[in-house]
Scaffold this motif. Structure first.
Motif, mmCIF file in Angstrom:
data_model
loop_
_atom_site.group_PDB
_atom_site.id
_atom_site.type_symbol
_atom_site.label_atom_id
_atom_site.label_comp_id
_atom_site.label_asym_id
_atom_site.label_seq_id
_atom_site.Cartn_x
_atom_site.Cartn_y
_atom_site.Cartn_z
ATOM 1 N N HIS A 244 0.894 -1.114 -0.244
ATOM 2 C CA HIS A 244 -0.474 -0.016 -0.288
ATOM 3 C C HIS A 244 1.021 1.570 0.269
ATOM 4 O O HIS A 244 0.523 2.079 -0.017
ATOM 5 N N ASP A 245 2.199 1.452 -0.878
ATOM 6 C CA ASP A 245 2.674 2.363 -1.032
ATOM 7 C C ASP A 245 2.046 3.620 -1.462
ATOM 8 O O ASP A 245 1.479 3.639 -2.159
ATOM 9 N N LEU A 246 1.898 4.990 -1.156
ATOM 10 C CA LEU A 246 1.630 6.299 -1.456
ATOM 11 C C LEU A 246 2.059 6.339 -3.072
ATOM 12 O O LEU A 246 1.042 6.578 -3.698
ATOM 13 N N GLN A 247 3.392 6.634 -2.901
ATOM 14 C CA GLN A 247 3.733 6.784 -3.554
ATOM 15 C C GLN A 247 4.057 6.263 -5.136
ATOM 16 O O GLN A 247 3.379 6.507 -6.352
ATOM 17 N N ALA A 248 3.673 4.520 -4.772
ATOM 18 C CA ALA A 248 3.615 3.703 -5.721
ATOM 19 C C ALA A 248 2.375 4.082 -6.432
ATOM 20 O O ALA A 248 1.742 3.632 -7.389
ATOM 21 N N ILE A 249 1.215 4.330 -5.845
ATOM 22 C CA ILE A 249 -0.395 4.229 -5.669
ATOM 23 C C ILE A 249 -0.585 5.793 -6.681
ATOM 24 O O ILE A 249 -1.528 5.538 -7.305
#
Length: 606
Positions: A244-249
Motif C-alpha cells: 500500500h505504498d502511497l507513492q507507487a499508488i
C-alpha cells in the motif's frame, strides 16, 4: 513411498520368494498378509534342522509383513549444505565437525550430523552375474559404466525471452555434443514442463529436447505491464497491492489518468480504480508464474531423489520476484538439502543494464513527467530478480553466475562436478510447528579467512513428522544413494535366467550373517526385525522397481545357534526385460538400527 514418479508407488510392493537357510518362507499377497499376518513355513532338506512345532498356538519363529517398524531415528533435522572457500575461491576439503559452529536465531546449536561430499570418478562397473538356469550358466562380466552424476538442465522458459533462451540453450547443446562424461546422465527440464527428456546419455535425444526449448507462457495475461494502461511492472504492483505504498499508488493513478482519461482531473477517482485493478492483474499473473516456478523446482528436486548418485540442478533464468513466497523458497532449499541435491543458478540475462527510457518497441503510455519513477521501479525489479537465484544457490551448496556475458564459461563452470561440500545437521530445541522463519548462521572455529556459503534460515514445519515417516525417508535415502555402508554383515548376489527372447527372471539374494547382529530377548525368544529393500535402476540410473520385506525373527535359542553358523538368505525375484541393470540392496535391523547398503550390476544379454 518414494515421491516424484509413478514407478515409486511400487517401492513397497511385496513380491517374490523368501528363502531361509533351514526354512522356506513363501511370500503371499498384500491382502492375505494383512489379514493373516502369517506366512507358510516348511522344512527344506537340511541335515540337523529341527522341525517346527505343529501347535497353531506356538508363535512362528520367522514371519514377513508389509509395514515398517517404528525405528528410533532423528526427527526434525535441519540440513545445511555448506561450501567453504579460501582466498582463491577454491573449496576447502580438510574440514571436520569440530571446525564448525551453528547458530539458530543467534543461539548456538549442537551439531548432530556431519558428512563430507566430494566428486568421485566411477570406473567401469565390474560385477559377475551368475544364473541358476543351465542354459545361462556361464558367468558374464558386466561392462556398464555406473552413472555417478546426474545433471538436470532446467530452463526458465516462462520468464526468459526468446533471444536469451535461444542463446543459453545453444550453449547447453554444444556442451552435450562434446563434453559430458560416460558416467554422467543429463536431463532437460523446463519450468513450463514442455520439451523435456529424462536422464539419459543419448546425445540425440538431448539435442532434440534442447532445440524444442522456447518461451512458453503459463498464464493468459502478461506479467510485464509493458504497453498496458497504466504501465505497471511486478515490483510496483507489489508495492501497491501488498505494501500500500502511497507513492507507487500515486504514480500509477497519474499514469492511468493520462492514458485512459486524457489527463482530466475530474476522473481522478476512476483513474485510481483503474490503477488498482491493473496492479492487481499484474501482481496476480506474475505471482502465478512465481508459484509455478517454485512448484516445478520442488517437482524436479523430488525427481532427483529417485536417482542414485551425485545430483545437480542447473537453473537458467533471469530470476523473478518472490513477494509472499518466502516459505516456498525455504521449502525448495530444505528439500534439496535433505535430498543431497545441489542447485546452481545462471542469470541468463548476462551483463544487463536498465535504460532510462522504457522499451522502445512498446507504445508510450502514462504521464511522461513520471519517467524517473518508472526507471527506478525497473531498476529495483531487475536488481532484485536475481536475489532468488543467489538464495537457491547459497542455500543448497551450489554456485551462482550472474552479471557477465561469458555465459558459455559460466555454464561450463556450473555444470562441472560439484565442489567439496559439507552437510551439517542439527535438531532445533523446543521447535514449534507454526511455519515461522528462523535465522541460521554457520561459522568456523578457526580464524582462517575463509568464505562460507550456506543457507541463511529455515521455516519451521507446519506438521509433526512421525517416526514411521522418518524411517521410511531414511531407508529411501539409503536406497537412492551410491554410498556403500557396512553396519550389518551382508552379501549381495544376483541370478538370472531367460524365459524367452524378450523376458527374463532376475533374483537378488541378500545373505545376512545373523551371528553378527544383536538380538533382544522377548518371552524366551530372540527378537530382531530386518527390513530388506532390493531395488533396480536402469542403465541411466532411473528407478525401475523395488521390493521391501520386513523379516520378523522370534528365534528359539537352538534355532539362533544353528542360523548363526549358516546365516539367512532372502531372495527377491523380478520379471525383467533383457538389458543392463544397476542393483541396490539395503538391509536394516530394528534393535541396533544398523544399516548396510551394497551395489551390484547385472547385464542380461538380448
Amino acid at each position: 513411498m518414494l515421491a516424484g514418479t509413478a514407478a515409486h508407488t511400487r517401492l513397497l510392493a511385496l513380491s517374490g520368494l523368501v528363502l531361509l537357510s533351514g526354512l522356506s518362507l513363501t511370500g503371499t499377497s498384500l491382502g492375505a498378509q494383512a489379514a493373516q499376518n502369517t506366512a507358510s513355513q516348511q522344512s527344506e532338506p537340511n541335515p540337523g534342522a529341527s522341525a517346527p512345532p505343529n501347535s497353531s498356538d506356538t508363535p512362528q519363529e520367522m514371519n514377513t509383513r508389509d509395514s515398517t517398524a517404528p525405528f528410533s531415528v532423528r526427527v526434525n533435522l535441519v540440513p545445511i549444505r555448506v561450501v567453504v572457500r579460501d582466498a582463491h575461491g577454491q573449496a576447502v576439503a580438510d574440514l571436520h565437525q569440530e571446525d564448525f559452529r551453528v547458530f539458530e536465531d543467534g543461539k548456538p546449536q549442537l551439531i548432530s550430523h556431519f558428512s563430507i561430499e566430494k566428486p568421485v570418478t566411477t570406473p567401469v562397473a565390474s560385477a559377475e552375474t551368475s544364473s541358476s538356469h543351465p542354459a545361462d550358466s556361464e558367468k558374464t562380466a558386466a561392462t556398464l559404466v555406473r552413472p555417478a552424476r546426474f545433471v538436470a538442465l532446467l530452463f526458465d522458459d516462462v520468464h526468459l525471452p526468446f533471444g536469451e533462451l535461444a542463446q543459453i540453450r545453444n550453449i547447453a547443446d554444444d556442451y552435450v555434443k562434446s563434453s559430458f562424461q560416460p558416467s554422467d546422465r543429463i536431463a532437460v527440464f523446463t519450468i513450463s514442463g514442455q520439451s523435456q527428456t529424462d536422464f539419459t546419455d543419448d546425445r540425440a535425444k538431448l539435442h532434440e529436447a534442447l532445440q524444442g526449448v522456447q518461451p512458453r507462457p503459463v498464464t493468459a495475461g502478461s506479467a510485464t505491464g509493458i504497453g498496458d494502461c497504466p504501465s505497471i511492472n511486478y515490483f510496483q504492483a507489489d508495492l501497491i497491492v501488498n505494501q500500500h505504498d502511497l507513492q507507487a499508488i500515486t504514480v500509477a493513478t497519474n499514469d492511468a489518468l493520462a492514458c485512459e482519461f486524457g489527463g482530466n482531473q475530474q476522473y481522478l477517482s476512476a483513474a485510481q480504480g483503474v490503477a488498482q485493478g491493473m496492479a492487481l492483474q499484474i501482481f496476480s499473473t506474475a505471482d502465478v508464474q512465481t508459484q509455478y516456478s517454485f512448484q516445478r523446482l520442488k517437482e524436479i528436486v523430488r525427481r532427483m531423489t529417485a536417482v542414485s548418485g551425485q545430483r545437480l540442478v542447473v537453473l537458467m533464468s533471469p530470476g523473478f520476484l518472490i513477494p509472499n513466497r518466502e516459505y516456498d523458497l525455504s521449502e525448495v532449499i530444505d528439500s534439496a538439502a535433505r535430498s543431497n541435491v545441489i542447485i546452481s543458478t545462471l542469470d541468463a540475462r548476462g551483463l544487463y543494464t536498465v535504460d532510462a527510457l522504457p522499451d522502445v518497441s512498446a507504445k508510450p503510455t502514462g504521464d511522461p513527467t513520471l519517467s524517473g519513477f518508472h526507471t527506478s521501479y525497473r531498476f529495483q525489479q531487475e536488481s532484485r530478480q536475481s536475489d532468488v537465484l543467489w538464495s537457491v544457490a547459497n542455500g543448497t551448496g551450489g554456485q551462482g553466475f550472474a552479471n557477465s556475458n561469458d555465459l558459455a564459461g559460466g555454464f561450463r563452470r556450473l555444470v562441472a562436478a560439484p565442489e567439496t561440500s559439507c552437510l551439517i545437521g542439527f535438531v532445533p530445541q523446543n521447535l514449534k510447528y507454526d511455519g515461522h522463519f528462523h535465522s541460521l548462521k554457520v561459522a568456523l572455529t578457526s580464524k582462517e579467512k575463509y568464505s562460507i556459503q550456506a543457507r541463511s534460515g529455515f521455516y519451521a514445519p507446519k506438521k509433526v513428522e512421525t517416526p514411521a515417516d522418518a524411517v521410511k525417508q531414511e531407508i529411501e535415502e539409503a536406497v537412492l544413494s551410491q554410498e556403500e555402508q557396512h553396519g550389518l554383515p551382508i552379501q549381495l548376489h544376483t541370478q538370472y535366467y531367460k524365459v524367452d527372447a524378450t523376458d527374463a527372471k532376475l533374483a537378488i539374494l541378500a545373505h545376512v550373517d545373523i551371528g553378527g547382529i544383536r538380538f533382544d530377548k522377548l518371552d524366551g525368544r530372540n527378537k530382531n526385525d530386518l527390513t530388506i529393500v532390493a531395488a533396480l535402476f536402469d542403465r541411466n540410473g532411473n528407478f525401475v522397481t523395488a521390493t521391501e520385506k520386513v523379516l520378523e525373527m522370534r528365534l528359539r535359542d537352538t534355532t539362533l545357534e544353528r542360523l548363526s553358523h549358516t546365516g539367512v538368505t532372502v531372495k527377491t525375484s523380478f520379471d525383467v526385460k533383457p538389458g543392463a541393470y544397476l542393483v541396490r540392496l539395503v538391509v536394516r535391523d530394528s534393535q541396533a538400527a544398523q544399516l548396510s547398503a551394497e551395489n551390484g550390476v547385472v547385464e542380461i544379454p538380448y
